[in-house]
Design a protein around this motif. Structure first.
Motif, PDB file in Angstrom:
ATOM      1  N   VAL A 114       0.833  -1.153  -0.020  1.00 39.65           N
ATOM      2  CA  VAL A 114      -0.184   0.055  -0.012  1.00 39.65           C
ATOM      3  C   VAL A 114       0.878   1.355   0.030  1.00 39.65           C
ATOM      4  N   PHE A 115       0.583   2.138  -0.652  1.00 38.74           N
ATOM      5  CA  PHE A 115       1.270   3.661  -0.675  1.00 38.74           C
ATOM      6  C   PHE A 115       0.455   4.307   0.207  1.00 38.74           C
ATOM      7  N   THR A 116       1.063   5.075   1.129  1.00 39.85           N
ATOM      8  CA  THR A 116       0.428   5.915   2.198  1.00 39.85           C
ATOM      9  C   THR A 116       1.474   6.725   2.925  1.00 39.85           C
ATOM     10  N   GLY A 117       0.873   7.828   3.906  1.00 37.70           N
ATOM     11  CA  GLY A 117       1.559   8.712   4.690  1.00 37.70           C
ATOM     12  C   GLY A 117       2.157   7.570   5.924  1.00 37.70           C
ATOM     13  N   LEU A 118       3.290   7.861   6.258  1.00 38.05           N
ATOM     14  CA  LEU A 118       3.856   7.096   7.646  1.00 38.05           C
ATOM     15  C   LEU A 118       4.033   8.123   8.757  1.00 38.05           C
ATOM     16  N   PRO A 119       3.945   7.505  10.035  1.00 41.79           N
ATOM     17  CA  PRO A 119       3.875   8.372  11.034  1.00 41.79           C
ATOM     18  C   PRO A 119       5.175   9.277  11.257  1.00 41.79           C
ATOM     19  N   ARG A 120       6.301   8.880  10.648  1.00 47.50           N
ATOM     20  CA  ARG A 120       7.456   9.766  10.730  1.00 47.50           C
ATOM     21  C   ARG A 120       7.994   9.893   9.250  1.00 47.50           C
ATOM     22  N   GLU A 121       8.600  11.235   9.178  1.00 44.03           N
ATOM     23  CA  GLU A 121       8.878  11.418   7.806  1.00 44.03           C
ATOM     24  C   GLU A 121      10.311  10.677   7.417  1.00 44.03           C
ATOM     25  N   GLU A 122      11.092  10.494   8.297  1.00 37.06           N
ATOM     26  CA  GLU A 122      12.342   9.430   7.842  1.00 37.06           C
ATOM     27  C   GLU A 122      11.803   8.016   7.592  1.00 37.06           C
ATOM     28  N   MET A 123      10.529   7.569   7.907  1.00 38.71           N
ATOM     29  CA  MET A 123      10.189   6.216   7.646  1.00 38.71           C
ATOM     30  C   MET A 123       9.549   6.149   5.982  1.00 38.71           C
ATOM     31  N   LEU A 124      10.500   5.235   5.389  1.00 39.15           N
ATOM     32  CA  LEU A 124      10.040   5.166   3.829  1.00 39.15           C
ATOM     33  C   LEU A 124       9.214   3.959   3.674  1.00 39.15           C
ATOM     34  N   VAL A 125       9.141   3.028   4.776  1.00 39.66           N
ATOM     35  CA  VAL A 125       8.631   1.759   4.921  1.00 39.66           C
ATOM     36  C   VAL A 125       8.146   1.193   6.062  1.00 39.66           C
ATOM     37  N   GLU A 126       7.081   0.583   6.232  1.00 37.91           N
ATOM     38  CA  GLU A 126       6.519  -0.101   7.375  1.00 37.91           C
ATOM     39  C   GLU A 126       6.085  -1.437   7.006  1.00 37.91           C
ATOM     40  N   ILE A 127       6.222  -2.520   7.973  1.00 41.57           N
ATOM     41  CA  ILE A 127       5.788  -3.671   7.420  1.00 41.57           C
ATOM     42  C   ILE A 127       5.166  -4.554   8.667  1.00 41.57           C
ATOM     43  N   ASP A 128       3.995  -5.204   8.570  1.00 37.65           N
ATOM     44  CA  ASP A 128       3.637  -5.937   9.561  1.00 37.65           C
ATOM     45  C   ASP A 128       3.258  -7.285   9.086  1.00 37.65           C
ATOM     46  N   ALA A 129       3.063  -8.496   9.899  1.00 37.83           N
ATOM     47  CA  ALA A 129       2.890  -9.522   9.438  1.00 37.83           C
ATOM     48  C   ALA A 129       1.934 -10.305  10.616  1.00 37.83           C
ATOM     49  N   VAL A 130       1.469 -11.389   9.621  1.00 33.14           N
ATOM     50  CA  VAL A 130       0.825 -12.423  10.389  1.00 33.14           C
ATOM     51  C   VAL A 130       1.082 -13.784  10.326  1.00 33.14           C
ATOM     52  N   ALA A 131       1.155 -14.569  11.438  1.00 32.73           N
ATOM     53  CA  ALA A 131       1.966 -15.914  11.206  1.00 32.73           C
ATOM     54  C   ALA A 131       1.189 -17.040  12.128  1.00 32.73           C
ATOM     55  N   ILE A 132       1.122 -18.011  11.728  1.00 36.46           N
ATOM     56  CA  ILE A 132       0.440 -19.338  12.407  1.00 36.46           C
ATOM     57  C   ILE A 132       1.363 -20.335  12.941  1.00 36.46           C
ATOM     58  N   VAL A 133       1.535 -20.377  14.101  1.00 32.41           N
ATOM     59  CA  VAL A 133       2.543 -21.043  15.103  1.00 32.41           C
ATOM     60  C   VAL A 133       2.430 -22.488  14.441  1.00 32.41           C
ATOM     61  N   SER A 134       3.400 -22.945  14.030  1.00 36.63           N
ATOM     62  CA  SER A 134       3.326 -24.572  13.555  1.00 36.63           C
ATOM     63  C   SER A 134       2.965 -25.349  15.009  1.00 36.63           C
ATOM     64  N   ALA A 135       2.327 -26.516  14.982  1.00 33.22           N
ATOM     65  CA  ALA A 135       2.026 -27.420  15.929  1.00 33.22           C
ATOM     66  C   ALA A 135       3.380 -28.330  16.104  1.00 33.22           C
TER      67      ALA A 135
END
Length: 135
Positions: A114-135
């Motif tokens: 997604v292209f968007t504004g971020l909370p800090r000017e020096e941030m060019l990228v932000e990444i989040d994740a979803v994981a499923i813990v293996s049994a």
């Protein structure tokens, strides 16, 4: 494990606001959006260098995933937020190198960018994740 558990690690930056680095509930792990921040100093790194910022950000995501009991192979989704469309190709190359180097087998995580504004000017990228813990 029925309740929510806050994930905490010194290998990723401490949250600057009122949220957890990540949350695990059962096998599900949600990593909060990470940026190009040094976990030891909380300084924003690599001004103007989206490739280096992408790698540092993914290292922070990976540290939180691992602190949850999962591995990077357990990541099913990565969401990338960029401030500038023209940074996409450079981010994509750095992202691809990191993800393929940290994934065993041939199933890479899903992704949205997604292209968007971020909370800090020096941030060019932000990444989040979803994981499923293996049994």
């Amino acid at each position: 494990m029925s309740g929510k558990i806050a994930i905490r690690t010194t290998d990723a930056p401490a949250p600057a606001h009122t949220f957890s680095q990540g949350v695990r509930k059962g096998p599900f792990v949600q990593v909060s959006g990470q940026g190009p921040v040094d976990p030891a100093t909380n300084a924003y790194l690599f001004p103007g260098d989206v490739a280096a910022q992408t790698i540092r950000t993914l290292q922070n995501v990976k540290a939180i995933v691992e602190a949850s009991g999962a591995t990077f192979d357990d990541v099913v989704m990565l969401r990338v937020y960029l401030t500038k469309r023209e940074d996409f190709a450079v981010m994509n190359n750095a992202y691809g190198e990191f993800v393929t180097a940290n994934t065993t087998g041939d199933v890479l995580p899903s992704r949205t960018t997604v292209f968007t504004g971020l909370p800090r000017e020096e941030m060019l990228v932000e990444i989040d994740a979803v994981a499923i813990v293996s049994a």
